[in-house]
Design a protein around this motif. Structure first.
Motif, PDB file in Angstrom:
ATOM      1  N   LEU A   7     -14.635  26.533  -5.212  1.00 50.76           N
ATOM      2  CA  LEU A   7     -14.172  25.163  -5.412  1.00 50.76           C
ATOM      3  C   LEU A   7     -12.978  24.861  -4.521  1.00 50.76           C
ATOM      4  CD1 LEU A   7     -14.426  24.903  -9.308  1.00 50.76           C
ATOM      5  CD2 LEU A   7     -15.988  23.944  -7.620  1.00 50.76           C
ATOM      6  N   LEU A   8     -12.042  25.798  -4.445  1.00 52.33           N
ATOM      7  CA  LEU A   8     -10.863  25.624  -3.610  1.00 52.33           C
ATOM      8  C   LEU A   8     -11.265  25.481  -2.140  1.00 52.33           C
ATOM      9  CD1 LEU A   8      -7.763  25.594  -3.488  1.00 52.33           C
ATOM     10  CD2 LEU A   8      -7.848  28.061  -3.200  1.00 52.33           C
ATOM     11  N   GLY A   9     -12.172  26.324  -1.701  1.00 45.29           N
ATOM     12  CA  GLY A   9     -12.641  26.243  -0.315  1.00 45.29           C
ATOM     13  C   GLY A   9     -13.325  24.919  -0.011  1.00 45.29           C
ATOM     14  N   ASP A  10     -14.135  24.431  -0.954  1.00 49.25           N
ATOM     15  CA  ASP A  10     -14.808  23.140  -0.759  1.00 49.25           C
ATOM     16  C   ASP A  10     -13.799  22.005  -0.612  1.00 49.25           C
ATOM     17  OD1 ASP A  10     -17.289  24.361  -0.942  1.00 49.25           O
ATOM     18  OD2 ASP A  10     -17.618  23.782  -3.046  1.00 49.25           O
ATOM     19  N   VAL A  11     -12.771  22.033  -1.447  1.00 52.85           N
ATOM     20  CA  VAL A  11     -11.753  20.978  -1.390  1.00 52.85           C
ATOM     21  C   VAL A  11     -10.962  21.072  -0.089  1.00 52.85           C
ATOM     22  CG1 VAL A  11      -9.650  20.102  -2.488  1.00 52.85           C
ATOM     23  CG2 VAL A  11     -11.610  20.726  -3.893  1.00 52.85           C
ATOM     24  N   LEU A  12     -10.602  22.271   0.330  1.00 49.47           N
ATOM     25  CA  LEU A  12      -9.895  22.432   1.609  1.00 49.47           C
ATOM     26  C   LEU A  12     -10.732  21.907   2.768  1.00 49.47           C
ATOM     27  CD1 LEU A  12      -8.275  25.966   1.195  1.00 49.47           C
ATOM     28  CD2 LEU A  12      -7.068  23.789   1.462  1.00 49.47           C
ATOM     29  N   ARG A  13     -12.012  22.242   2.779  1.00 47.49           N
ATOM     30  CA  ARG A  13     -12.896  21.784   3.852  1.00 47.49           C
ATOM     31  C   ARG A  13     -12.973  20.253   3.882  1.00 47.49           C
ATOM     32  NH1 ARG A  13     -17.384  23.974   2.478  1.00 47.49           N
ATOM     33  NH2 ARG A  13     -17.103  25.888   3.634  1.00 47.49           N
ATOM     34  N   ARG A  14     -13.138  19.645   2.690  1.00 45.21           N
ATOM     35  CA  ARG A  14     -13.208  18.186   2.641  1.00 45.21           C
ATOM     36  C   ARG A  14     -11.913  17.542   3.135  1.00 45.21           C
ATOM     37  NH1 ARG A  14     -15.920  18.877  -2.244  1.00 45.21           N
ATOM     38  NH2 ARG A  14     -14.061  18.354  -3.440  1.00 45.21           N
ATOM     39  N   GLN A  15     -10.783  18.120   2.756  1.00 41.99           N
ATOM     40  CA  GLN A  15      -9.490  17.592   3.221  1.00 41.99           C
ATOM     41  C   GLN A  15      -9.425  17.634   4.753  1.00 41.99           C
ATOM     42  OE1 GLN A  15      -6.861  16.157   1.865  1.00 41.99           O
ATOM     43  NE2 GLN A  15      -7.318  16.401  -0.308  1.00 41.99           N
ATOM     44  N   ARG A  16      -9.809  18.765   5.311  1.00 38.34           N
ATOM     45  CA  ARG A  16      -9.773  18.924   6.771  1.00 38.34           C
ATOM     46  C   ARG A  16     -10.726  17.952   7.443  1.00 38.34           C
ATOM     47  NH1 ARG A  16     -13.093  21.426  10.017  1.00 38.34           N
ATOM     48  NH2 ARG A  16     -14.094  22.710   8.431  1.00 38.34           N
ATOM     49  N   GLN A  17     -11.942  17.829   6.906  1.00 43.38           N
ATOM     50  CA  GLN A  17     -12.942  16.950   7.516  1.00 43.38           C
ATOM     51  C   GLN A  17     -12.568  15.478   7.382  1.00 43.38           C
ATOM     52  OE1 GLN A  17     -16.496  18.392   5.567  1.00 43.38           O
ATOM     53  NE2 GLN A  17     -16.943  19.828   7.225  1.00 43.38           N
ATOM     54  N   ARG A  18     -11.912  15.095   6.283  1.00 40.80           N
ATOM     55  CA  ARG A  18     -11.444  13.706   6.136  1.00 40.80           C
ATOM     56  C   ARG A  18     -10.480  13.331   7.257  1.00 40.80           C
ATOM     57  NH1 ARG A  18      -9.806  14.552   0.131  1.00 40.80           N
ATOM     58  NH2 ARG A  18     -11.856  14.579  -0.820  1.00 40.80           N
ATOM     59  N   GLN A  19      -9.730  14.326   7.695  1.00 44.07           N
ATOM     60  CA  GLN A  19      -8.756  14.081   8.770  1.00 44.07           C
ATOM     61  C   GLN A  19      -9.392  14.204  10.161  1.00 44.07           C
ATOM     62  OE1 GLN A  19      -5.386  16.701   8.211  1.00 44.07           O
ATOM     63  NE2 GLN A  19      -5.147  16.090   6.072  1.00 44.07           N
ATOM     64  N   LEU A  23     -11.523  23.476  12.475  1.00 42.79           N
ATOM     65  CA  LEU A  23     -10.986  24.732  11.938  1.00 42.79           C
ATOM     66  C   LEU A  23      -9.927  25.301  12.876  1.00 42.79           C
ATOM     67  CD1 LEU A  23     -14.061  26.698  10.547  1.00 42.79           C
ATOM     68  CD2 LEU A  23     -11.951  26.241   9.314  1.00 42.79           C
ATOM     69  N   ARG A  24     -10.199  25.219  14.172  1.00 41.16           N
ATOM     70  CA  ARG A  24      -9.275  25.774  15.171  1.00 41.16           C
ATOM     71  C   ARG A  24      -7.907  25.093  15.094  1.00 41.16           C
ATOM     72  NH1 ARG A  24     -10.411  29.054  18.862  1.00 41.16           N
ATOM     73  NH2 ARG A  24     -12.618  28.559  18.988  1.00 41.16           N
ATOM     74  N   GLU A  25      -7.917  23.758  14.970  1.00 41.84           N
ATOM     75  CA  GLU A  25      -6.649  23.018  14.894  1.00 41.84           C
ATOM     76  C   GLU A  25      -5.842  23.414  13.656  1.00 41.84           C
ATOM     77  OE1 GLU A  25      -8.091  18.826  17.001  1.00 41.84           O
ATOM     78  OE2 GLU A  25      -8.186  19.053  14.825  1.00 41.84           O
ATOM     79  N   SER A  27      -6.214  26.127  11.710  1.00 37.37           N
ATOM     80  CA  SER A  27      -5.836  27.544  11.699  1.00 37.37           C
ATOM     81  C   SER A  27      -4.634  27.792  12.607  1.00 37.37           C
ATOM     82  CB  SER A  27      -7.007  28.437  12.104  1.00 37.37           C
ATOM     83  OG  SER A  27      -7.335  28.264  13.459  1.00 37.37           O
ATOM     84  N   SER A  28      -4.594  27.112  13.736  1.00 44.20           N
ATOM     85  CA  SER A  28      -3.463  27.256  14.655  1.00 44.20           C
ATOM     86  C   SER A  28      -2.183  26.706  14.024  1.00 44.20           C
ATOM     87  CB  SER A  28      -3.770  26.515  15.958  1.00 44.20           C
ATOM     88  OG  SER A  28      -2.655  26.531  16.809  1.00 44.20           O
ATOM     89  N   SER A  29      -2.289  25.549  13.414  1.00 45.40           N
ATOM     90  CA  SER A  29      -1.126  24.922  12.788  1.00 45.40           C
ATOM     91  C   SER A  29      -0.623  25.726  11.575  1.00 45.40           C
ATOM     92  CB  SER A  29      -1.488  23.495  12.364  1.00 45.40           C
ATOM     93  OG  SER A  29      -0.390  22.837  11.822  1.00 45.40           O
ATOM     94  N   ALA A  30      -1.555  26.319  10.824  1.00 48.53           N
ATOM     95  CA  ALA A  30      -1.194  27.104   9.637  1.00 48.53           C
ATOM     96  C   ALA A  30      -0.833  28.545   9.984  1.00 48.53           C
ATOM     97  CB  ALA A  30      -2.355  27.090   8.635  1.00 48.53           C
ATOM     98  N   ARG A  31      -1.063  28.939  11.244  1.00 50.41           N
ATOM     99  CA  ARG A  31      -0.807  30.304  11.712  1.00 50.41           C
ATOM    100  C   ARG A  31      -1.616  31.332  10.932  1.00 50.41           C
ATOM    101  NH1 ARG A  31       5.033  30.580  14.282  1.00 50.41           N
ATOM    102  NH2 ARG A  31       5.125  28.431  14.962  1.00 50.41           N
ATOM    103  N   VAL A  32      -2.910  31.034  10.803  1.00 51.11           N
ATOM    104  CA  VAL A  32      -3.851  31.938  10.153  1.00 51.11           C
ATOM    105  C   VAL A  32      -5.061  32.035  11.083  1.00 51.11           C
ATOM    106  CG1 VAL A  32      -4.919  30.088   8.807  1.00 51.11           C
ATOM    107  CG2 VAL A  32      -5.110  32.420   8.015  1.00 51.11           C
ATOM    108  N   SER A  33      -5.729  33.163  11.077  1.00 56.75           N
ATOM    109  CA  SER A  33      -6.856  33.315  11.992  1.00 56.75           C
ATOM    110  C   SER A  33      -7.971  32.337  11.632  1.00 56.75           C
ATOM    111  CB  SER A  33      -7.392  34.752  11.973  1.00 56.75           C
ATOM    112  OG  SER A  33      -8.162  34.975  10.814  1.00 56.75           O
ATOM    113  N   LEU A  34      -8.667  31.885  12.639  1.00 52.43           N
ATOM    114  CA  LEU A  34      -9.773  30.953  12.456  1.00 52.43           C
ATOM    115  C   LEU A  34     -10.830  31.545  11.533  1.00 52.43           C
ATOM    116  CD1 LEU A  34     -11.269  28.565  14.940  1.00 52.43           C
ATOM    117  CD2 LEU A  34     -12.823  30.186  13.901  1.00 52.43           C
ATOM    118  N   GLY A  35     -11.148  32.817  11.721  1.00 49.26           N
ATOM    119  CA  GLY A  35     -12.161  33.478  10.900  1.00 49.26           C
ATOM    120  C   GLY A  35     -11.760  33.549   9.438  1.00 49.26           C
ATOM    121  N   LEU A  37      -9.593  31.538   7.844  1.00 45.40           N
ATOM    122  CA  LEU A  37      -9.623  30.184   7.282  1.00 45.40           C
ATOM    123  C   LEU A  37     -11.061  29.771   6.993  1.00 45.40           C
ATOM    124  CD1 LEU A  37      -8.253  27.585   6.421  1.00 45.40           C
ATOM    125  CD2 LEU A  37      -8.294  26.840   8.814  1.00 45.40           C
ATOM    126  N   SER A  38     -11.968  30.125   7.872  1.00 48.81           N
ATOM    127  CA  SER A  38     -13.389  29.822   7.657  1.00 48.81           C
ATOM    128  C   SER A  38     -13.899  30.504   6.394  1.00 48.81           C
ATOM    129  CB  SER A  38     -14.212  30.276   8.868  1.00 48.81           C
ATOM    130  OG  SER A  38     -15.589  30.095   8.625  1.00 48.81           O
TER     131      SER A  38
END
Length: 123
Positions: A7-19, A23-25, A27-35, A37-38
């Motif tokens: 559920l948490l992952g679904d909400v995070l994805r929707r938040q990112r997609q609304r903007q 994933l690359r953007e 993950s870079s901003s959050a300083r976490v690997s793209l993989g 975060l995926s």
């Protein structure tokens, strides 16, 4: 079974997609690997509170807003799960025997029905 990480992952994805962000953007901003975060977005990894804070900062979303949306999703999932487990039984209507009345004037005819709903059909 309801998994909070999904559920948490679904909400995070929707938040990112609304903007409209990748994933690359994020993950870079959050300083976490793209993989990683995926995997969090797909509900395959549990995100620590520190990681969630970094992702929320990168998405410019308050963690309380994120958790509120997750809570709403969880409530809906629980309702759906309980409805599937306990389906509402079909309404059983009483079956009455038919009665034929001949030779009685309609004004003298009285019909007494049980307390349950009854369909009366005039012939």
């Amino acid at each position: 079974m309801i998994l909070l990480r999904r559920l948490l992952g679904d909400v995070l994805r929707r938040q990112r997609q609304r903007q409209g962000r990748t994933l690359r953007e994020v993950s870079s901003s959050a300083r976490v690997s793209l993989g990683y975060l995926s995997e969090v977005e797909r509900g395959q990894k549990e995100a620590s509170s520190e990681l969630l804070a970094a992702i929320c900062d990168a998405l410019d979303v308050r963690m309380s807003e994120l958790m509120h949306e997750v809570s709403d999703e969880l409530a809906l999932a629980e309702l759906a799960e309980s409805a599937a487990a306990d389906p509402v039984p079909p309404v059983r209507r009483p079956v009455l025997n038919s009665v034929s009345v001949t030779g009685v004037p309609p004004e003298r005819l009285t019909i007494k029905a049980p307390t349950e709903a009854v369909d009366v059909v005039a012939a």
